[in-house]
Design an enzyme around this catalytic site. Structure first.
Site: not given
Ligand SMILES: Nc1ncnc2c1ncn2[C@@H]1O[C@H](COP(=O)(O)OP(=O)(O)O)[C@@H](O)[C@H]1O
Ligand SMILES: O=C(COP(=O)(O)O)[C@@H](O)CO
Length: 576
Positions: A553-554, A398-399, A540, A217, A401, A483, A442
């Site tokens: 942290d984002a 993150h933004g 991540r 990714h 999403g 979480g 998120s």
């Molecule tokens: N186990 C957890 N419990 C609470 N918040 C978490 C946890 N893991 C990650 N986060 C939060 O989620 C944010 C990332 O969200 P997002 O961009 O949706 O992540 P991803 O793309 O990895 O799914 C991180 O910056 C952090 O603040």
């Molecule tokens: O990227 C994936 C999910 O990422 P998250 O950080 O859990 O949102 C994975 O499903 C493969 O694309």
């Protein structure tokens, strides 16, 4: 460059519909993803796989006879929501229980885990097996933290072949775990991929250089080197994987299925040139090669990269690997065609009803909708900055999403409000839709936050400082229970905990809701800033912990911004 799209935000959904249109003999669209359009053996285990879109043929292209029964399809590179997983699993269920299998990403773990609980509550036995094949994502001692890449295929294939043989859920789980234990992958890339509509790639590798051990990714790699020759690359890939042969395997005479995977824009001819040497090296090491795969199996849009997977086989595993399969993106041997399934037989999950609410709570619900509007606007204004922070050690989404989720939450909240909902229901609908539309870590966490706030506000009472504080305290407890992140792990928990404590303290002093919130908001902003110095221990960013130091942290930053932005809304609620 991903060049062809309509509205970029429709890309994954339009790709899903096109895939189904091209393969109606194998696939059927259901809310949240796809299932087989052919009848499976009644009483057999359903293997449901899934994750973010953008990795074709993983995940939806691996649905078909001899392979998965259903695939849950999140947004591009973003985990699907618990609701999507639940919906696809219900549709795929054959009466023998459900195995959920996916690639050990934070958002996936949360959403699939929640869906599992819902399926079990409905009386459907359900188990989870994570794929953790990427040797670059954590050391062997922390194998459970590794992410899943091209090894998805071997685990899904073995589990599905076992299900096809009529094995029980417990037995299919054992097969999937053993397949995962015996699968190792290692990857490299020459250039990043571009999300549809984005001006630039998620990451770049300097001209003439190759990033080693990076994720699928755009997660940065662990090291970099000059691009080697094709033979040199084969030596790097094979060498790393032979360093880590699973326990109990003696190299001489061992049987192995290699998968040389192109990640998006490496040509098949280039793959064959590399594979020629891979084959030679594996044979030189005394291995017996069984049904190798060379091609695009787990991609990352148009990323230029290659990975090698070795699936170590024993006498039980080999027939599962070689068993026939017929899916849009993977075919082996010849299957006996199954009967077409009547769509009317497939269970479709429907929407919840709106419970009664008092006038006071309906008035508060109007304030909640305003708050969600401010939240969505705040995220929108800061979308790019949040993405940049997340890109330092994460996947940069993150933004996007948060934007997708908060917009969807606002829409759902308005629908609930128009249906006569009180504050609790409005927040519950908003949280659910956020998670459904955005997926990701998120998405899962914000659903919990909004639901917990709603539980404390209820559908009867007006707003008070104490109820508001109780809502945030409840959110803190539920987010941490869900979480499993602790203070100091560099997640939004590092903001939520001090914010909830400050709010609760202010409320105990008998302060009005607004006064409580205003002073606690300052503490939240300071706490978000303080995450700069932390080393991420979950999520991540964890594999790239050191790169993250110095950047906040984002998720903490977005939470603190939202808390600040809500002050005027509370002012208005209090004045009314
Ligand atoms: N186990 C957890 N419990 C609470 N918040 C978490 C946890 N893991 C990650 N986060 C939060 O989620 C944010 C990332 O969200 P997002 O961009 O949706 O992540 P991803 O793309 O990895 O799914 C991180 O910056 C952090 O603040
Ligand atoms: O990227 C994936 C999910 O990422 P998250 O950080 O859990 O949102 C994975 O499903 C493969 O694309």
């Amino acid at each position: 460059m991903t060049r062809l799209f309509n509205d970029p935000s429709d890309f994954p959904e339009e790709a899903r519909l096109g895939l189904v249109a091209a393969h109606r003999d194998k696939l059927m669209a259901v809310p949240g993803g796809v299932v087989r359009s052919t009848r499976s053996q009644p009483g057999s285990v359903a293997v449901v796989v899934g994750g973010g879109s953008g990795h074709y043929p993983t995940f939806a292209g691996l649905v078909g006879q001899g392979l998965a029964h259903g695939a849950v399809m999140g947004n591009l590179f973003c985990s699907p929501s618990a609701q999507q997983v639940y919906s696809v699993a219900k549709a795929a269920n054959n009466g023998g229980g459900v195995l959920l299998s996916f690639g050990n990403y934070a958002g996936d773990v949360l959403h699939f885990g929640e869906a599992r609980e819902r399926l079990i509550a409905d009386g459907i036995p359900c188990e989870i097996v994570l794929v953790t094949d990427d040797v670059a994502s954590a050391p062997l001692a922390e194998i459970d933290k590794r992410r899943g890449i091209a090894g998805d295929l071997t685990v899904f294939k073995a589990a599905a072949a076992a299900a096809e043989k009529g094995l029980s859920l417990e037995e299919v789980v054992q097969v999937a775990k053993e397949a995962n234990r015996c699968t190792r992958s290692f990857g490299v890339a020459f250039e990043g991929c571009t999300l549809p509509g984005a001006a630039d790639s998620l990451f770049h590798v300097p001209e003439g250089r190759m990033a080693i051990g990076l994720g699928i990714h755009g997660e940065p790699g662990i090291s970099e080197t000059d691009i080697p020759t094709a033979d040199g690359l084969a030596e790097i890939l094979v060498g790393r994987l032979l360093e880590e042969v699973p326990d109990g395997i003696r190299l001489q005479g061992a049987r192995v299925a290699p998968i040389l995977n192109g990640l998006g824009t490496v040509k098949y001819e280039e793959l064959f040139v590399i594979y020629r040497k891979v084959d030679e090296l594996l044979q030189d090491a005394g291995l017996i090669i069984v049904e190798p795969d060379v091609g695009e199996l787990v991609t990352s849009l148009d990323m230029a990269g290659v990975s090698l997977t070795l699936f170590w086989l024993d006498k039980d595993m080999e027939p599962l690997w070689t068993a026939a399969a017929d899916a849009p993106g993977y075919r082996k041997g010849s299957v006996t065609p199954a009967q077409a399934l009547d769509p009317a037989e497939v269970e479709v999950v429907t929407q919840d009803e709106i419970p009664e609410a008092s006038d006071a709570s309906r008035k508060l619900a109007c304030g909640v909708v305003e708050a969600l509007e401010v939240l969505a606007n705040t995220v929108n204004e800061n979308c790019e900055m949040l993405g940049q922070i997340d890109a330092v050690a994460g996947d940069g989404d993150h933004g996007i999403g948060m934007q997708r989720g908060s917009r969807a939450a606002l829409e759902a909240a308005k629908e609930a409000l128009n249906g006569g909902a009180g504050a609790e229901t409005v927040l519950q609908w908003a949280g659910k839709r956020w998670s459904d539309e955005a997926g990701g870590t998120s998405g899962a966490i914000w659903r919990v936050i909004l639901k917990a706030m709603g539980e404390s506000l209820g559908n009867e009472k007006p707003l008070s400082g104490q109820r508001l504080a109780a809502g945030v305290v409840n959110a803190r407890q539920q987010v941490m229970a869900f979480g499993k992140a602790e203070l100091g792990d560099k997640t939004l928990v590092d903001v939520l905990v001090p914010f909830a404590d400050a709010l609760a303290w202010e409320a105990e002093q008998g302060q009005e809701a607004l006064a409580c919130w205003e002073s606690a908001a300052r503490i939240a902003s300071e706490a978000a800033e303080a995450t700069r110095q932390l080393i991420p221990r979950v999520g991540r960013a964890r594999p790239l912990a050191e790169k993250s130091v110095g950047t906040p942290d984002a998720g903490s930053v977005s939470l603190a911004l939202i808390i600040q932005a809500l002050i005027p809304v509370l002012k208005k609620c209090q004045a009314n």
